[in-house]
Write a protein that holds these residues in place. Sequence first.
Motif: not given
Length: 262
Positions: A227-232, A100-105
């Motif tokens: 993540d924000q740059v990629l909108h994930l 758990s705790g993964l980021t979208g990238v």
Amino acid sequence: MKPQGTEIPSELCRLSASGQETLRHYDDRVAMLLRHAGNAVVPAMWEKQRSLPAAFLTHLSKAFLVYDQSLRFVQSQLHQAGWFVTCAPGCSHCCTQLPSGLTGVEILYLYHGAYRAGIVDRMFRRCMERLELWEEICRWDPRDLVQASLEHNLVQRLQRYHALKVPCPFLEAGLCSLYRYRPLACRIHFSLSPPHWCRPDHFQNAHAVRFNLEPSPHVIKALERLDQVLHLDLSDLLVCGFVEYVVNVMAFRPIGWMENLR
């Protein structure tokens, strides 16, 4: 460093001033590489074509490599203090957990590795099977939401999942099929105990010395900015986030890696 199970002596959780400076140097390099990856993104190409510059992948891959170097440095400090990490290839007792705790990238990087290996469809099916198990666990006792905090509730459910001893969907014959692309949650988990103690059904499991070498806030913020740059905006649970990314973001398509972009 956040111990799990039997705690590591507190002096091992404190590095010398020079050691802390070395770790800050690693963190700065990782954050810089992640920042370069974000700067390379061409938003229109990502949103319309799911394409990214090859430079993005280069910077991202280097960031994970440098992060691994920082982990090896901390392990060397443990070694000097007389503690030895017992994790080794073929030992996959911890690979029955649900990271758990993964980021979208991180999920993007894992997907790239799966596509490169030609195993996206197989990994997706396996993730769907684990997702069904997870949803069943979440339905076990809906009163949990009233009886405990959401964080405690999640911990309890993750422990139930671990007790099922279901292997990670990316595990093949005891080895990670996407080891190079694995998320930080998998990279940072270590044990100082005999390997078999890490089995969830072993009678010494509760006394195993396991710990996570947690990423610094500096690194976490850099990943979140990417993540924000990629909108994930994906689930931070491995199998849930992977399924969401495959279906909702990529629709089973490969990421287009474009040369000669900024």
